[in-house]
Design an enzyme around this catalytic site. Sequence first.
Site, PDB file in Angstrom:
ATOM      1  N   TYR A 137       0.941  -1.211   0.021  1.00  0.00           N
ATOM      2  CA  TYR A 137      -0.080  -0.053   0.091  1.00  0.00           C
ATOM      3  C   TYR A 137       0.834   1.350   0.086  1.00  0.00           C
ATOM      4  O   TYR A 137       0.281   2.500   0.049  1.00  0.00           O
ATOM      5  CB  TYR A 137      -0.775   0.053   1.249  1.00  0.00           C
ATOM      6  CG  TYR A 137      -2.177  -0.767   0.956  1.00  0.00           C
ATOM      7  CD1 TYR A 137      -2.101  -2.056   0.774  1.00  0.00           C
ATOM      8  CD2 TYR A 137      -3.376  -0.006   0.775  1.00  0.00           C
ATOM      9  CE1 TYR A 137      -3.383  -2.955   0.611  1.00  0.00           C
ATOM     10  CE2 TYR A 137      -4.563  -0.946   0.617  1.00  0.00           C
ATOM     11  CZ  TYR A 137      -4.371  -2.092   0.613  1.00  0.00           C
ATOM     12  OH  TYR A 137      -5.528  -3.001   0.272  1.00  0.00           O
ATOM     13  N   LYS A 188       2.953 -15.793   3.953  1.00  0.00           N
ATOM     14  CA  LYS A 188       3.234 -16.607   2.461  1.00  0.00           C
ATOM     15  C   LYS A 188       4.832 -16.885   2.587  1.00  0.00           C
ATOM     16  O   LYS A 188       5.396 -16.370   1.605  1.00  0.00           O
ATOM     17  CB  LYS A 188       2.730 -15.909   1.416  1.00  0.00           C
ATOM     18  CG  LYS A 188       2.723 -16.585  -0.020  1.00  0.00           C
ATOM     19  CD  LYS A 188       1.641 -17.680  -0.037  1.00  0.00           C
ATOM     20  CE  LYS A 188       1.825 -18.582  -1.337  1.00  0.00           C
ATOM     21  NZ  LYS A 188       0.884 -19.433  -1.381  1.00  0.00           N
ATOM     22  N   ASP A 221      -3.232 -18.429   1.740  1.00  0.00           N
ATOM     23  CA  ASP A 221      -4.120 -19.218   0.899  1.00  0.00           C
ATOM     24  C   ASP A 221      -4.864 -20.231   1.757  1.00  0.00           C
ATOM     25  O   ASP A 221      -6.141 -20.302   1.680  1.00  0.00           O
ATOM     26  CB  ASP A 221      -3.259 -19.886  -0.340  1.00  0.00           C
ATOM     27  CG  ASP A 221      -2.159 -20.532   0.057  1.00  0.00           C
ATOM     28  OD1 ASP A 221      -1.660 -20.259   1.155  1.00  0.00           O
ATOM     29  OD2 ASP A 221      -1.738 -21.177  -0.841  1.00  0.00           O
ATOM     30  N   ASP A 245      -6.347  -6.960   3.933  1.00  0.00           N
ATOM     31  CA  ASP A 245      -7.457  -6.417   3.402  1.00  0.00           C
ATOM     32  C   ASP A 245      -8.363  -7.517   2.825  1.00  0.00           C
ATOM     33  O   ASP A 245      -9.543  -7.585   2.758  1.00  0.00           O
ATOM     34  CB  ASP A 245      -6.974  -5.630   2.198  1.00  0.00           C
ATOM     35  CG  ASP A 245      -8.229  -5.059   1.116  1.00  0.00           C
ATOM     36  OD1 ASP A 245      -9.132  -4.450   1.793  1.00  0.00           O
ATOM     37  OD2 ASP A 245      -8.027  -5.116  -0.162  1.00  0.00           O
ATOM     38  N   ASP A 249     -12.529  -9.120   3.957  1.00  0.00           N
ATOM     39  CA  ASP A 249     -13.728  -9.364   3.502  1.00  0.00           C
ATOM     40  C   ASP A 249     -14.094 -10.796   3.190  1.00  0.00           C
ATOM     41  O   ASP A 249     -15.595 -11.029   3.466  1.00  0.00           O
ATOM     42  CB  ASP A 249     -13.667  -8.876   1.757  1.00  0.00           C
ATOM     43  CG  ASP A 249     -13.878  -7.593   1.700  1.00  0.00           C
ATOM     44  OD1 ASP A 249     -13.802  -6.496   2.632  1.00  0.00           O
ATOM     45  OD2 ASP A 249     -14.221  -6.777   0.317  1.00  0.00           O
TER      46      ASP A 249
END
Length: 349
Positions: A137, A188, A221, A245, A249
């Site tokens: 970001y 990750k 994941d 982020d 959701d």
Amino acid sequence: MKSYKIALIPGDGIGPEVVKEGKKVLDTAGKKYDFRLDWHSYDLGGERYLKTGEVMPDSVLEELKGFQAIYLGAIGHPQVKPGILEKGILLKTRFVLDQYINLRPIKLYPGVECPLKDKGPEHIDYIVVRENTEGLYTGGGGLLREGTENEVAIQESVNTYLGVERCLRYAFELASRRKRKKLTLCGKTNVLTYAFGLWERVFRKMAADYPEVETDYTHVDATCMWMVKSPEWFDVIVTDNMFGDIITDLGAITQGGLGIAAGGNINPQGVSMFEPIGGSAPKYTGLGKANPVAGILAGQMMLAELGEDTAAQAVEDAVMKILPVMSSQSAGRMGMTTSQVGDRIAAEI
Ligand code: IPM
Ligand code: MN
């Protein structure tokens, strides 16, 4: 009487009608619990930009530093190119006020529809600590030979020791105060070895300071899979800006959707900003169909951060009374209007 200076940014789309209900509920809580919220409204957002070309004047940003908290509706306008308002208002405020934590509770309340089979409130009650000032970001990178077939686009993820350390510290502190005391690092490390190598090293080292906190690691994941299959495994999840982020959701939809999910952009030493995590939902603007609960719960988080714990609890209790009475948590299907939901929650308080 205690009084708090609050900056109000209703913003775009459904933002104004949602924060109106939030303000109604918070003012009611203030009357009951003996504090005053001294609101100062700012007309930042798409309309102002289209009229004046101003996104976020430096003077406003300077003024925002003088409040005890910021309460935001939504940012995003269909006539404004994506990125201008999001980066210019939301991200700029997060960055300049150094709101380095984005705190997003994923909590399924009783009576709320959950899309996960055989999962109820006893399975979904965790909180995501999203790093909020770094990662992908920061705007690092750039374009080379733009618009040609030899174009190169580089978008860099910035991870500093300072940024990672303070985010993990916040997450460990939070986990150590919760009943279950479990902290999962979501990363990750099998591909993004530099960035998440740093995260993992600091995480492992810091764990020694918190022997009472159980630690765990999952790749992003797999985190998505477990959030659907076994959400009860999670208590506190800490992760970087981009992964945070995305997974919040996913988390939001498991707790009833964007009409419910709230978040706080926290600077523990400075000015924090509270907002529903959903967007401006332009198609519902002004129709009285938007669910204000996410905005009201963002307000509840604001009260907690201000130290008004009793009032914050009262707001949450009132929301929990009304949720099962609503026919759905989705916009337009609530069985009541936006302001009726606000009225009933305020009345409950
Ligand atoms: C959020 C939003 C923002 C983000 C956008 C609007 C820039 O999706 O708060 O999650 O990506 O952080
Ligand atoms: Mn988002």
